[in-house]
Design a protein around this motif. Structure first.
Motif, mmCIF file in Angstrom:
data_model
loop_
_atom_site.group_PDB
_atom_site.id
_atom_site.type_symbol
_atom_site.label_atom_id
_atom_site.label_comp_id
_atom_site.label_asym_id
_atom_site.label_seq_id
_atom_site.Cartn_x
_atom_site.Cartn_y
_atom_site.Cartn_z
ATOM 1 N N LEU A 184 63.943 -17.997 79.273
ATOM 2 C CA LEU A 184 64.699 -16.751 79.212
ATOM 3 C C LEU A 184 64.996 -16.370 77.766
ATOM 4 N N LEU A 185 65.259 -17.368 76.930
ATOM 5 C CA LEU A 185 65.411 -17.093 75.498
ATOM 6 C C LEU A 185 64.084 -16.669 74.887
ATOM 7 N N PHE A 186 63.014 -17.368 75.270
ATOM 8 C CA PHE A 186 61.702 -17.045 74.709
ATOM 9 C C PHE A 186 61.335 -15.590 74.975
ATOM 10 N N ARG A 187 61.687 -15.099 76.156
ATOM 11 C CA ARG A 187 61.423 -13.691 76.466
ATOM 12 C C ARG A 187 62.056 -12.783 75.412
ATOM 13 N N GLY A 188 63.351 -13.061 75.137
ATOM 14 C CA GLY A 188 64.059 -12.233 74.164
ATOM 15 C C GLY A 188 63.487 -12.349 72.768
ATOM 16 N N PHE A 189 63.199 -13.580 72.346
ATOM 17 C CA PHE A 189 62.650 -13.789 71.004
ATOM 18 C C PHE A 189 61.286 -13.115 70.842
ATOM 19 N N LEU A 190 60.500 -13.102 71.932
ATOM 20 C CA LEU A 190 59.139 -12.605 71.840
ATOM 21 C C LEU A 190 58.991 -11.112 72.149
ATOM 22 N N LYS A 191 60.028 -10.476 72.646
ATOM 23 C CA LYS A 191 59.919 -9.026 72.896
ATOM 24 C C LYS A 191 59.635 -8.251 71.613
ATOM 25 N N VAL A 199 67.766 -11.541 67.091
ATOM 26 C CA VAL A 199 67.348 -12.685 66.275
ATOM 27 C C VAL A 199 65.828 -12.726 66.160
ATOM 28 N N GLY A 200 65.150 -12.489 67.273
ATOM 29 C CA GLY A 200 63.698 -12.471 67.246
ATOM 30 C C GLY A 200 63.149 -11.413 66.306
ATOM 31 N N GLU A 201 63.777 -10.261 66.276
ATOM 32 C CA GLU A 201 63.355 -9.175 65.389
ATOM 33 C C GLU A 201 63.572 -9.544 63.924
ATOM 34 N N LEU A 202 64.713 -10.121 63.618
ATOM 35 C CA LEU A 202 65.027 -10.475 62.234
ATOM 36 C C LEU A 202 64.106 -11.578 61.708
ATOM 37 N N CYS A 203 63.572 -12.397 62.621
ATOM 38 C CA CYS A 203 62.723 -13.517 62.205
ATOM 39 C C CYS A 203 61.228 -13.186 62.271
ATOM 40 N N LEU A 204 60.889 -11.916 62.354
ATOM 41 C CA LEU A 204 59.482 -11.513 62.457
ATOM 42 C C LEU A 204 58.744 -11.506 61.123
ATOM 43 N N GLY A 205 59.443 -11.743 60.027
ATOM 44 C CA GLY A 205 58.811 -11.656 58.711
ATOM 45 C C GLY A 205 57.526 -12.437 58.582
ATOM 46 N N LYS A 228 40.457 -13.247 69.510
ATOM 47 C CA LYS A 228 41.664 -12.422 69.449
ATOM 48 C C LYS A 228 42.795 -13.044 70.271
ATOM 49 N N LYS A 229 42.465 -13.515 71.449
ATOM 50 C CA LYS A 229 43.475 -14.141 72.307
ATOM 51 C C LYS A 229 43.960 -15.458 71.703
ATOM 52 N N HIS A 230 43.036 -16.204 71.115
ATOM 53 C CA HIS A 230 43.375 -17.467 70.457
ATOM 54 C C HIS A 230 44.383 -17.230 69.335
ATOM 55 N N LYS A 231 44.109 -16.235 68.501
ATOM 56 C CA LYS A 231 45.021 -15.945 67.391
ATOM 57 C C LYS A 231 46.363 -15.442 67.897
ATOM 58 N N ALA A 232 46.347 -14.639 68.952
ATOM 59 C CA ALA A 232 47.590 -14.106 69.516
ATOM 60 C C ALA A 232 48.452 -15.227 70.090
ATOM 61 N N ALA A 233 47.827 -16.139 70.823
ATOM 62 C CA ALA A 233 48.588 -17.240 71.426
ATOM 63 C C ALA A 233 49.238 -18.107 70.359
ATOM 64 N N TRP A 234 48.476 -18.402 69.308
ATOM 65 C CA TRP A 234 49.036 -19.229 68.240
ATOM 66 C C TRP A 234 50.097 -18.470 67.441
ATOM 67 N N SER A 235 49.957 -17.161 67.322
ATOM 68 C CA SER A 235 50.980 -16.371 66.629
ATOM 69 C C SER A 235 52.290 -16.375 67.413
ATOM 70 N N ALA A 236 52.199 -16.263 68.736
ATOM 71 C CA ALA A 236 53.401 -16.325 69.571
ATOM 72 C C ALA A 236 54.069 -17.695 69.444
#
Length: 534
Positions: free
Chosen positions: A88-95, A53-59, A404-412
């Protein structure tokens, strides 16, 4: 192509497909695709499902972030592991997000009862050791009010479609001093969960009538009826098992258990002519020891002997997951998790016999202004408890100095709070319930495998709570969970029989007064009024 179209729809751009209608169709196709993973009634989702699901929603991420853009960035994320969900779900979505962006995330997992003490320690000492935080709106006074959170960039607001949130979760929720901080991933209210087979059982109906009850046997609509039914069911059988009525959760739960007393109290304490129900608006004087709250506390004392053995040691996890979903008891208040888990897990035995409604009302309601109990001309008073205002994802201010870290955190955070991903989370066991306008398209739930009657009852119980004119909404004021934790400690003494309801409630009120003075009464009054829109 499908992912690209979905991301374009989320960002409001024209995209490769050209027209808005084509984009909308592509997004609808994506939503239909992810909600079939694995399909309601086909077993509990696995980590492989979360990752898919996480992969499919990466658009949306791919539309704004270059592949490998965050290589070398390391982020820490603090949140719950309650019922093996949340983090535990967040781990999967964010991998898949990590694989695409190059960032790496480390995890701080907390049990629900440990969450408040751990967060309060970080706030009090100023030692925030995490970059991203799963947090509820009640903590915004402590975290956002002290400058510990990072303001949401405009590109994130567009990516997550922030205007899609249900009205009661729009500003001021998620904001502080006019600035937005929260990616909402949850909408909270306690609804009423009940066993349809118990309240349609002919043998119980006959026994109820034979016991001299004038009313028809059926689902209680008031707390007075809940008490009567709970006492009646003691010693009765349903499907050759012991029948029980309401399930209380007296054991402390890190402050979160207080919501369950609140759900017993709201119809007694929240008068339609008064926005407040926890404190007096002009003074912050606690109402926890007024006749409404004392009645709710006494209700628990009176009901416990008719509930399962050792109910005194049951926290809300016990009542929801080890009792009600396992077939013990016939009525509980809980967040939306019960309706999801009942149908989409391997642990529930009641998926076909559970129904939903707003919380019970009361034949009368306490008027704090007159000191009298009022009977309303409109009938029983209802005041749904919009407990906790939902979980959100917050980025900490400590990343602000590193672009860079700021943008990454907000992207996650934006990935976890994405519109399409959110639909999957509220359909399946996750710890989160419906919180977007788009979540209430009933046909999407039916297509995923939910029974139409079931899901209509489930979603309507939440909509009716969110939109109720007399809903009981808690204040986003500093220290709110300190108030709740103090109350839990004193309630434990009351329910153990060490002190009576009124004396125990007086002890809570005195401790709350002391805490208010420590925090600053005048500031608390101002923030309390603002939270109530006064």
């Amino acid at each position: 192509m499908l992912k690209g179209a979905a991301s374009a729809a989320a960002l409001g751009t024209s995209g490769a497909l050209g027209t808005f209608s084509e984009l909308a169709l592509a997004q609808a196709n994506l939503r239909a695709q992810i909600t079939q993973i694995p399909g309601v009634g086909k077993g509990a989702p696995t980590d492989a499902d979360w990752q898919k699901v996480g992969e499919l929603c990466l658009g949306p991420t791919k539309a704004s972030i270059k592949e490998g853009e965050f290589k070398g960035v390391e982020l820490s994320f603090m949140g719950l592991n309650n019922q093996n969900l949340h983090n535990l779900l967040f781990r999967g979505f964010l991998k898949p997000w990590e694989a695409y962006t190059g960032a790496k995330i480390s995890w701080i997992d907390l049990a629900q009862a440990d969450y408040n003490p751990r967060l309060q320690q970080a706030i009090a000492t100023g030692t925030v050791d995490f970059d991203i935080l799963e947090m509820g709106a009640p903590f915004e006074g402590d975290v956002c009010g002290k400058g510990l959170a990072s303001e949401m960039p405009d590109w994130v607001k567009k990516q997550i479609d922030i205007d899609d949130y249900v009205d009661y979760l729009k500003p001021p929720v998620g904001t502080w001093n006019g600035k937005t901080y929260r990616v909402t991933i949850d909408g909270d209210c306690h609804n009423f969960n009940y066993r349809t087979d118990v309240f349609s059982d002919p043998a119980l109906a006959k026994a109820w009538k034979d016991a001299g009850n004038a009313s028809e046997w059926g689902v209680p609509k008031t707390w007075q009826q809940v008490q009567a039914v709970t006492k009646f069911l003691k010693g009765k059988k349903i499907k050759n098992q012991n029948a029980f009525g309401y399930l209380d959760a007296p054991k402390p739960w890190g402050g979160f258990g207080f919501y369950f007393l609140g759900s017993r109290a709201s119809a007694y304490a929240k008068h339609p002519d008064d926005k407040a129900w926890l404190f007096d608006i002009d003074t912050m004087k606690p109402r926890i020891n007024n006749p409404a709250w004392v009645r709710a506390i006494q209700d628990v004392i009176d009901a416990l002997p008719f509930e399962p053995a050792d109910q005194l040691n049951a926290d809300p996890n016990t009542t929801g997951f080890q009792q009600f979903l396992a077939g013990i008891g016939s009525m509980i208040p809980w967040w939306g998790d019960i309706g999801q888990v009942a149908k989409a897990s391997d642990t529930s035995v009641i998926g076909d016999v559970v129904g939903f409604d707003i919380l019970p009302g009361s034949d009368d309601v306490y008027n704090s202004k007159t000191g009298q109990w009022d009977k309303l001309a409109s009938g029983p008073n209802h005041a749904p408890n919009c407990a906790y205002l939902g979980w959100g994802v917050y980025v900490m201010a400590r990343v602000n100095g590193d672009e860079k870290k700021h943008k990454a955190a907000w992207s996650a955070a934006a990935h976890l709070g994405g519109k399409d991903l959110s639909l999957w989370m509220v359909m399946y066991p996750s710890g989160f319930q419906a919180h977007r306008i788009s979540h209430f398209q009933f046909d999407e739930w039916v297509a995923a495998g939910y029974d139409k009657k079931y899901i209509t009852s489930y979603l309507n119980s939440q909509l009716a709570s969110y939109n109720h004119p007399n809903r009981a909404v808690e204040p986003r004021i500093p220290g709110i969970f300190q108030y709740y934790s103090i109350a839990e400690d004193e309630l434990t003494k009351i329910f153990a029989g060490k002190v009576d309801a009124q004396a125990g409630a007086n002890n809570i009120a005195a401790a709350w007064e002391k805490l208010t003075d420590q925090i600053g009464r005048e500031r608390q009054i101002g923030l309390y009024k603002a939270s109530l829109g006064v």
